[in-house]
Design a protein around this motif. Structure first.
Motif, mmCIF file in Angstrom:
data_model
loop_
_atom_site.group_PDB
_atom_site.id
_atom_site.type_symbol
_atom_site.label_atom_id
_atom_site.label_comp_id
_atom_site.label_asym_id
_atom_site.label_seq_id
_atom_site.Cartn_x
_atom_site.Cartn_y
_atom_site.Cartn_z
ATOM 1 N N GLY A 104 25.560 37.875 44.899
ATOM 2 C CA GLY A 104 25.121 36.743 44.506
ATOM 3 C C GLY A 104 23.540 36.579 43.567
ATOM 4 O O GLY A 104 23.577 36.007 42.568
ATOM 5 N N PHE A 105 23.053 35.948 45.181
ATOM 6 C CA PHE A 105 22.118 35.905 44.233
ATOM 7 C C PHE A 105 20.594 36.397 44.502
ATOM 8 O O PHE A 105 20.005 36.479 44.343
ATOM 9 C CB PHE A 105 21.815 33.996 45.556
ATOM 10 C CG PHE A 105 22.541 33.305 45.527
ATOM 11 C CD1 PHE A 105 22.661 32.978 44.138
ATOM 12 C CD2 PHE A 105 24.117 33.448 45.968
ATOM 13 C CE1 PHE A 105 23.310 32.363 44.195
ATOM 14 C CE2 PHE A 105 24.597 32.666 46.038
ATOM 15 C CZ PHE A 105 24.903 31.495 44.840
ATOM 16 N N VAL A 106 20.624 38.189 45.258
ATOM 17 C CA VAL A 106 19.548 38.447 46.334
ATOM 18 C C VAL A 106 19.547 39.618 44.999
ATOM 19 O O VAL A 106 18.789 40.211 44.282
ATOM 20 C CB VAL A 106 19.805 38.616 47.092
ATOM 21 C CG1 VAL A 106 18.616 40.019 47.049
ATOM 22 C CG2 VAL A 106 19.743 37.953 47.984
ATOM 23 N N ALA A 107 20.295 40.722 44.795
ATOM 24 C CA ALA A 107 20.225 41.866 44.252
ATOM 25 C C ALA A 107 19.804 41.644 43.504
ATOM 26 O O ALA A 107 19.127 42.739 42.668
ATOM 27 C CB ALA A 107 22.113 42.288 44.389
ATOM 28 N N ARG A 108 20.895 40.978 41.508
ATOM 29 C CA ARG A 108 19.757 41.399 40.845
ATOM 30 C C ARG A 108 18.288 40.933 40.265
ATOM 31 O O ARG A 108 18.015 41.295 40.129
ATOM 32 C CB ARG A 108 20.903 40.131 39.808
ATOM 33 C CG ARG A 108 22.307 39.964 40.149
ATOM 34 C CD ARG A 108 22.925 39.288 39.528
ATOM 35 N NE ARG A 108 23.028 39.865 37.729
ATOM 36 C CZ ARG A 108 24.406 40.383 37.292
ATOM 37 N NH1 ARG A 108 24.511 40.630 38.042
ATOM 38 N NH2 ARG A 108 24.045 40.769 36.041
ATOM 39 N N GLU A 109 17.826 40.188 42.077
ATOM 40 C CA GLU A 109 16.599 39.973 41.805
ATOM 41 C C GLU A 109 15.820 41.093 42.090
ATOM 42 O O GLU A 109 14.146 41.710 41.102
ATOM 43 C CB GLU A 109 16.051 38.857 42.302
ATOM 44 C CG GLU A 109 16.944 37.450 41.851
ATOM 45 C CD GLU A 109 16.347 37.326 40.380
ATOM 46 O OE1 GLU A 109 15.228 37.235 40.549
ATOM 47 O OE2 GLU A 109 17.030 36.687 39.596
ATOM 48 N N ILE A 110 15.990 41.709 43.046
ATOM 49 C CA ILE A 110 15.882 43.286 43.620
ATOM 50 C C ILE A 110 16.576 44.177 43.674
ATOM 51 O O ILE A 110 17.374 44.587 45.063
ATOM 52 C CB ILE A 110 14.984 43.026 45.131
ATOM 53 C CG1 ILE A 110 15.879 41.544 46.101
ATOM 54 C CG2 ILE A 110 14.269 42.301 44.855
ATOM 55 C CD1 ILE A 110 15.700 41.969 47.634
ATOM 56 N N PRO A 111 16.850 44.608 42.717
ATOM 57 C CA PRO A 111 18.179 45.902 42.468
ATOM 58 C C PRO A 111 17.309 46.748 43.638
ATOM 59 O O PRO A 111 18.404 48.103 43.902
ATOM 60 C CB PRO A 111 18.846 45.881 41.497
ATOM 61 C CG PRO A 111 17.608 46.248 40.412
ATOM 62 C CD PRO A 111 16.492 44.799 41.325
ATOM 63 N N GLN A 112 15.833 47.574 43.656
ATOM 64 C CA GLN A 112 15.531 48.606 44.131
ATOM 65 C C GLN A 112 16.283 48.176 45.946
ATOM 66 O O GLN A 112 15.969 49.130 46.770
ATOM 67 C CB GLN A 112 14.299 48.900 44.552
ATOM 68 C CG GLN A 112 13.553 47.641 44.701
ATOM 69 C CD GLN A 112 13.474 47.061 43.557
ATOM 70 O OE1 GLN A 112 14.538 46.309 42.745
ATOM 71 N NE2 GLN A 112 12.526 45.269 44.173
ATOM 72 N N ALA A 113 16.625 47.685 46.600
ATOM 73 C CA ALA A 113 16.896 47.252 47.561
ATOM 74 C C ALA A 113 18.487 48.000 47.903
ATOM 75 O O ALA A 113 19.226 47.462 49.303
ATOM 76 C CB ALA A 113 16.435 45.762 48.119
ATOM 77 N N VAL A 114 18.977 47.864 47.242
ATOM 78 C CA VAL A 114 20.430 47.773 47.486
ATOM 79 C C VAL A 114 20.995 49.746 47.007
ATOM 80 O O VAL A 114 20.555 49.812 46.026
ATOM 81 C CB VAL A 114 21.090 46.927 45.961
ATOM 82 C CG1 VAL A 114 22.905 47.483 46.296
ATOM 83 C CG2 VAL A 114 21.295 46.400 46.235
ATOM 84 N N PRO A 115 21.410 50.169 48.382
ATOM 85 C CA PRO A 115 21.100 51.612 48.257
ATOM 86 C C PRO A 115 22.487 51.914 47.241
ATOM 87 O O PRO A 115 23.299 50.975 47.193
ATOM 88 C CB PRO A 115 21.368 52.005 49.489
ATOM 89 C CG PRO A 115 21.809 50.868 50.372
ATOM 90 C CD PRO A 115 21.717 49.298 49.885
#
Length: 222
Positions: A104-115
């Motif tokens: 909800g609060f992290v992935a949209r800001e740094i999508p490159q961190a989501v595999p």
């Protein structure tokens, strides 16, 4: 106004029931893209934020409701039930809330961190937290269901059965799909939490509270 045990039980029951409803709606709205619910594409999908906020709100409501309901049920579900409800509480904090914060609060800001392997975020320690937290959560839900099914709990059998089915259902490796995955993960837990919450509210309303010290003083003056 004096806050009594009845008030706390009613509020806890309401929080528990609402947690089931919001969790079910959030789960059904959770995006699934190309058969993955936790890939970068799904977590950052346009329809994601409302689902994550509903799920996160449901997780918080669960933690608000469980302590009061546990205190009410403890004399009837024994050590097994208290352990189950406690693990349910801890597992929710470790697994559900942690990954919902990322979604909800992290992935949209740094999508490159989501595999794209479904691990939510590229971190070994986070994967360990999710694994341990998930096992604790499932164990808690399962033990809660078993304790509620035991004779003498005073809880309708279908509520305990719903918790057992919830714990077992999330372990079934079904293909991920929109709406259906949300139902697999959330439906039986929602049935259990809503049922238990409503039962707690009814118990609070039907119980006779002892007079408070101020009420006893007022009665003594009449």
């Amino acid at each position: 106004m004096t806050v009594t045990h009845r008030h706390l039980l009613a509020l806890g029951g309401a929080a528990l029931a609402l947690s089931g409803i919001t969790g079910l709606v959030g789960g059904m709205l959770h995006p699934v893209v190309d058969g993955q619910s936790h890939s970068a594409a799904s977590i950052t999908a346009p329809g994601g934020p409302p689902a994550y906020l509903l799920l996160y709100g449901g997780a918080i409501l669960l933690m608000l409701g469980l302590p009061a309901v546990t205190a009410w049920l403890a004399p009837r579900v024994g050590v097994l039930g208290v352990v189950g409800l406690t693990l349910y509480f801890v597992g929710n904090a470790l697994s559900a809330q942690s990954h919902l914060v990322v979604e909800g609060f992290v992935a949209r800001e740094i999508p490159q961190a989501v595999p794209d392997d479904g691990s939510i975020i590229d971190s070994g320690s986070f994967a360990l937290l999710q694994t341990v937290g998930g096992l604790v959560f499932v164990a808690g839900v399962l033990l809660t269901g078993v304790a509620l099914l035991r004779r003498g709990s005073g809880v309708p059998w279908w509520i305990g059965a719903a918790f057992v089915l919830s714990a077992l259902g999330v372990l079934v490796p079904l293909p991920e799909a929109p709406v259906l995955t949300g139902l697999q993960v959330e439906l039986f837990e929602a049935v259990g939490t809503v049922g238990l919450g409503v039962l707690a509210i009814r118990a609070a309303r039907s119980s006779v509270a002892a007079p408070t010290p101020s009420e006893r003083a007022a009665l003594s003056r009449t």
